[in-house]
Design a protein around this motif. Structure first.
Motif, PDB file in Angstrom:
ATOM      1  N   HIS A 156      98.514  90.977 120.402  1.00 33.87           N
ATOM      2  CA  HIS A 156      98.096  89.650 120.850  1.00 33.87           C
ATOM      3  C   HIS A 156      98.519  88.533 119.893  1.00 33.87           C
ATOM      4  O   HIS A 156      98.156  87.373 120.117  1.00 33.87           O
ATOM      5  N   THR A 157      99.297  88.844 118.872  1.00 34.75           N
ATOM      6  CA  THR A 157      99.643  87.840 117.864  1.00 34.75           C
ATOM      7  C   THR A 157     101.145  87.736 117.680  1.00 34.75           C
ATOM      8  O   THR A 157     101.841  88.746 117.554  1.00 34.75           O
ATOM      9  N   ILE A 158     101.626  86.492 117.648  1.00 33.73           N
ATOM     10  CA  ILE A 158     103.049  86.194 117.461  1.00 33.73           C
ATOM     11  C   ILE A 158     103.192  85.392 116.175  1.00 33.73           C
ATOM     12  O   ILE A 158     102.425  84.446 115.930  1.00 33.73           O
ATOM     13  N   GLU A 159     104.152  85.735 115.364  1.00 31.38           N
ATOM     14  CA  GLU A 159     104.433  84.981 114.151  1.00 31.38           C
ATOM     15  C   GLU A 159     105.758  84.258 114.292  1.00 31.38           C
ATOM     16  O   GLU A 159     106.782  84.862 114.616  1.00 31.38           O
ATOM     17  N   LEU A 160     105.762  82.951 114.071  1.00 29.56           N
ATOM     18  CA  LEU A 160     106.974  82.150 114.122  1.00 29.56           C
ATOM     19  C   LEU A 160     107.698  82.211 112.780  1.00 29.56           C
ATOM     20  O   LEU A 160     107.150  82.675 111.773  1.00 29.56           O
ATOM     21  N   ALA A 161     108.921  81.732 112.757  1.00 32.20           N
ATOM     22  CA  ALA A 161     109.762  81.847 111.559  1.00 32.20           C
ATOM     23  C   ALA A 161     109.162  81.138 110.354  1.00 32.20           C
ATOM     24  O   ALA A 161     109.404  81.542 109.208  1.00 32.20           O
ATOM     25  N   ASP A 162     108.382  80.095 110.587  1.00 33.73           N
ATOM     26  CA  ASP A 162     107.783  79.367 109.468  1.00 33.73           C
ATOM     27  C   ASP A 162     106.475  79.971 108.998  1.00 33.73           C
ATOM     28  O   ASP A 162     105.797  79.416 108.131  1.00 33.73           O
ATOM     29  N   GLY A 163     106.106  81.116 109.572  1.00 34.71           N
ATOM     30  CA  GLY A 163     104.875  81.784 109.163  1.00 34.71           C
ATOM     31  C   GLY A 163     103.665  81.439 110.013  1.00 34.71           C
ATOM     32  O   GLY A 163     102.621  82.093 109.901  1.00 34.71           O
ATOM     33  N   ASP A 164     103.783  80.435 110.857  1.00 34.70           N
ATOM     34  CA  ASP A 164     102.676  80.054 111.726  1.00 34.70           C
ATOM     35  C   ASP A 164     102.410  81.165 112.748  1.00 34.70           C
ATOM     36  O   ASP A 164     103.347  81.734 113.317  1.00 34.70           O
ATOM     37  N   LYS A 165     101.161  81.468 112.970  1.00 35.38           N
ATOM     38  CA  LYS A 165     100.795  82.524 113.910  1.00 35.38           C
ATOM     39  C   LYS A 165     100.109  81.942 115.134  1.00 35.38           C
ATOM     40  O   LYS A 165      99.316  81.002 115.031  1.00 35.38           O
ATOM     41  N   LYS A 166     100.449  82.520 116.295  1.00 36.09           N
ATOM     42  CA  LYS A 166      99.839  82.138 117.563  1.00 36.09           C
ATOM     43  C   LYS A 166      99.281  83.389 118.227  1.00 36.09           C
ATOM     44  O   LYS A 166      99.867  84.468 118.129  1.00 36.09           O
ATOM     45  N   THR A 167      98.168  83.218 118.917  1.00 39.10           N
ATOM     46  CA  THR A 167      97.594  84.346 119.648  1.00 39.10           C
ATOM     47  C   THR A 167      97.705  84.083 121.145  1.00 39.10           C
ATOM     48  O   THR A 167      97.715  82.935 121.587  1.00 39.10           O
ATOM     49  N   ALA A 168      97.790  85.168 121.903  1.00 42.12           N
ATOM     50  CA  ALA A 168      97.925  85.040 123.357  1.00 42.12           C
ATOM     51  C   ALA A 168      97.286  86.241 124.040  1.00 42.12           C
ATOM     52  O   ALA A 168      97.355  87.371 123.544  1.00 42.12           O
ATOM     53  N   LYS A 169      96.676  85.983 125.182  1.00 43.11           N
ATOM     54  CA  LYS A 169      96.096  87.062 125.975  1.00 43.11           C
ATOM     55  C   LYS A 169      97.193  87.985 126.501  1.00 43.11           C
ATOM     56  O   LYS A 169      97.054  89.206 126.501  1.00 43.11           O
ATOM     57  N   HIS A 170      98.300  87.365 126.945  1.00 37.78           N
ATOM     58  CA  HIS A 170      99.448  88.116 127.442  1.00 37.78           C
ATOM     59  C   HIS A 170     100.704  87.634 126.728  1.00 37.78           C
ATOM     60  O   HIS A 170     100.855  86.431 126.463  1.00 37.78           O
ATOM     61  N   ILE A 171     101.607  88.559 126.447  1.00 41.63           N
ATOM     62  CA  ILE A 171     102.894  88.221 125.822  1.00 41.63           C
ATOM     63  C   ILE A 171     104.004  88.752 126.723  1.00 41.63           C
ATOM     64  O   ILE A 171     103.930  89.886 127.206  1.00 41.63           O
ATOM     65  N   LEU A 172     105.011  87.923 126.950  1.00 38.23           N
ATOM     66  CA  LEU A 172     106.173  88.317 127.750  1.00 38.23           C
ATOM     67  C   LEU A 172     107.420  88.273 126.880  1.00 38.23           C
ATOM     68  O   LEU A 172     107.749  87.220 126.325  1.00 38.23           O
ATOM     69  N   ILE A 173     108.110  89.410 126.759  1.00 32.01           N
ATOM     70  CA  ILE A 173     109.359  89.472 126.004  1.00 32.01           C
ATOM     71  C   ILE A 173     110.518  89.272 126.973  1.00 32.01           C
ATOM     72  O   ILE A 173     110.674  90.021 127.935  1.00 32.01           O
ATOM     73  N   ALA A 174     111.327  88.247 126.735  1.00 30.78           N
ATOM     74  CA  ALA A 174     112.472  87.952 127.594  1.00 30.78           C
ATOM     75  C   ALA A 174     113.643  87.516 126.714  1.00 30.78           C
ATOM     76  O   ALA A 174     114.233  86.445 126.910  1.00 30.78           O
ATOM     77  N   THR A 175     113.982  88.363 125.760  1.00 29.10           N
ATOM     78  CA  THR A 175     114.975  88.006 124.745  1.00 29.10           C
ATOM     79  C   THR A 175     116.399  88.423 125.113  1.00 29.10           C
ATOM     80  O   THR A 175     117.326  88.214 124.328  1.00 29.10           O
ATOM     81  N   GLY A 176     116.588  89.044 126.285  1.00 31.01           N
ATOM     82  CA  GLY A 176     117.932  89.320 126.773  1.00 31.01           C
ATOM     83  C   GLY A 176     118.683  90.361 125.964  1.00 31.01           C
ATOM     84  O   GLY A 176     118.098  91.277 125.377  1.00 31.01           O
ATOM     85  N   GLY A 177     120.002  90.214 125.930  1.00 32.06           N
ATOM     86  CA  GLY A 177     120.858  91.153 125.223  1.00 32.06           C
ATOM     87  C   GLY A 177     121.935  90.425 124.458  1.00 32.06           C
ATOM     88  O   GLY A 177     122.026  89.189 124.489  1.00 32.06           O
ATOM     89  N   TYR A 178     122.767  91.206 123.772  1.00 30.88           N
ATOM     90  CA  TYR A 178     123.857  90.605 123.002  1.00 30.88           C
ATOM     91  C   TYR A 178     125.062  91.545 123.050  1.00 30.88           C
ATOM     92  O   TYR A 178     124.908  92.764 123.205  1.00 30.88           O
ATOM     93  N   PRO A 179     126.268  91.003 122.943  1.00 30.34           N
ATOM     94  CA  PRO A 179     127.465  91.853 122.976  1.00 30.34           C
ATOM     95  C   PRO A 179     127.610  92.634 121.682  1.00 30.34           C
ATOM     96  O   PRO A 179     127.326  92.120 120.597  1.00 30.34           O
TER      97      PRO A 179
END
Length: 483
Positions: A120-143
């Motif tokens: 339920h917890t996401i950490e951003l690059a600057d160290g800030d943390k956010k909480t969420a009831k639901h998390i959706l991963i949609a980061t795609g792919g790379y060559p």
């Protein structure tokens, strides 16, 4: 427990943005993190810029055709920097549209890389943390590039749009749709294109007759397509031969002239690339493009620590409702390695919102998806290939190949293919395959009929629109073969 968000989306591509907007419209408090540019692969480094390059590359043949129709048209030079500048402006415009859509939907955007701390917890690059009831991963792919020494000298489809200048020659490694599309694009722009593919025929998984015709037409248009061939070694031409001073024509495998005036140093990090193939051929190219597959973008995201199971190709494993092994975390799009198409990611995002925020459990429909490969000509397809269908049940194959009116008049050898694969028992059209200019437009409409379960007799009852290429799809009365 109080959460900062009802939904937090990681990834600002088509699937993630659509899910974020639709969930917000249902009253959810939504946050979204994107580390690069809004729009994802499709808008920024995939479908959209590629299709604009397709359009640009088609004009050379248009000039030739125009003269056959009486126009006094001179061939012009393609100016890559001018096109590239216009392309960059268009992508900026589209990215701003995506941002405005999120802004107007009250989605909180974080321009940052994000990783999971727990379910339920996401950490951003600057160290800030956010909480969420639901998390959706949609980061795609790379060559990905092959595990080959000096593979870093080559580029991928992500890099092709940012080249400072078009190469005079390029080697494309791969036989999938990305490799074939860029081979046609660059050939149309005047680049000398050589393509190596290790398999017996390009476009594996597509209808054999269709992909065979595409390969033939690519060669007719001047692409040096070598199947059964792969790369075994590559290095800077100046590293392979310190006396090399340039030149990458097809006959300049390596220059062995020891009387050159300018000696390249082995420390040179730019310049042409020497390549050795499995058949022993040695060539020098200005660029090498690897189109050897894509991998789900799951690295260093804290997924496994959060209880999200990954597959053997590093894809996120999900159930029929896009839910991962961590109940609060879902995933859509290429990161799940189900069907790697932008419209599918969008559909999966919509189904996720129906399931989680509307209380209407919805499985994304992955059956009978129409698609198109933007080679020249295009290859549109839906349903089973002839090979797949005949392994499944007795079939009839209706097929025609002919020279289209427009280019036949101009004296060009172009051919197109229309093909229906039909069940002998139910008479349903199991597959439709079109190799033709505008095949992508045609297959979208034909796809509706096939998705509805139309029979061959339904096609037969439809009056032809004459004179068009697409009329052939409803005028084929006798099967070419049965199996």
């Amino acid at each position: 427990m109080d959460f900062d968000y009802d939904l937090f989306v990681i990834g600002g591509g088509s699937g993630g943005v659509r899910a974020a907007r639709v969930a917000a419209a249902e009253g959810a408090k939504v946050g979204l993190a994107e580390e690069y540019r809004m729009g994802g692969t499709c808008v920024i480094r995939g479908c959209v810029p590629k299709k604009l390059m397709v359009f640009a590359s088609e004009y050379r043949e248009m000039f030739e055709n125009a003269r056959s129709y009486g126009w006094d048209v001179k061939d012009g030079d393609f100016h890559w920097p001018k096109f590239q500048s216009h392309l960059a402006s268009e992508l900026d415009r589209l990215e701003e549209i995506y941002r405005n859509l999120l802004r107007s939907s009250d989605v909180a955007v974080h321009d940052s890389r994000a990783r999971l701390v727990d379910p339920h917890t996401i950490e951003l690059a600057d160290g800030d943390k956010k909480t969420a009831k639901h998390i959706l991963i949609a980061t795609g792919g790379y060559p990905v590039k092959p595990d080959l020494p000096n593979a870093d000298l080559g580029i991928t489809s992500n890099d092709i749009f940012n080249l400072k200048e078009l190469p005079k020659s390029i080697l494309i490694i791969g036989g999938g749709y990305i490799a074939c599309e860029f081979a046609c694009i660059l050939n149309g722009m005047g680049v000398e294109v050589v393509q190596y593919y290790r398999g017996a025929q390009i476009l594996r998984g597509f209808d054999d007759e269709g992909r065979g015709l595409v390969a033939d037409l690519m060669r007719e248009k001047g692409i040096d397509l070598r199947t059964g061939t792969n790369i075994v070694e590559m290095k800077r031409a100046s590293d392979h031969n310190p006396d090399y001073e340039g030149g990458t024509s097809s006959d300049a495998a390596m220059i062995e002239d020891h009387e050159v005036i300018t000696r390249k140093q082995t420390s040179d990090k730019t310049g042409p690339i020497w390549v050795k193939a499995t058949n022993g051929t040695e060539r020098v190219f200005d660029q090498v493009l690897f189109a050897t597959g894509r991998s789900p973008n799951t690295q260093d995201m804290g997924l496994e620590e959060a209880g999200v199971k990954l597959g053997r190709r590093h894809e996120i494993i999900v159930d029929d409702y896009s839910q991962t092994s961590a109940p609060s975390i879902y995933a859509v799009g290429d990161v799940t390695n189900r069907v790697q198409l932008t419209p599918v990611a969008i559909r999966e995002g919509m189904a996720f919102v129906e399931t989680v925020f509307k209380g209407n459990p919805t499985k994304p429909d992955h059956e009978l998806i129409p698609s198109a490969i933007f080679t020249q000509p295009e290859f549109g397809t839906i349903g089973l290939t002839e090979e797949e269908a005949r392994d499944q049940e007795p079939i009839e194959v209706y097929c025609t190949s002919f020279r289209p009116m427009q280019t036949a008049f101009a004296g060009r050898p172009d051919r197109i293919l229309m093909k229906l694969v039909v069940s002998r028992e139910t008479r349903k059209v199991l597959g439709c395959h079109i190799v033709s200019p505008y095949a992508g437009e045609m297959i979208q409409l034909a796809g509706i009929a096939v998705k509805m379960g139309a029979t061959k007799e339904d096609f037969d009852r439809t009056v032809a629109v004459h004179p068009t290429m697409s009329e052939e799809i409803v005028t084929m009365k006798t099967p070419m073969r049965t199996a």
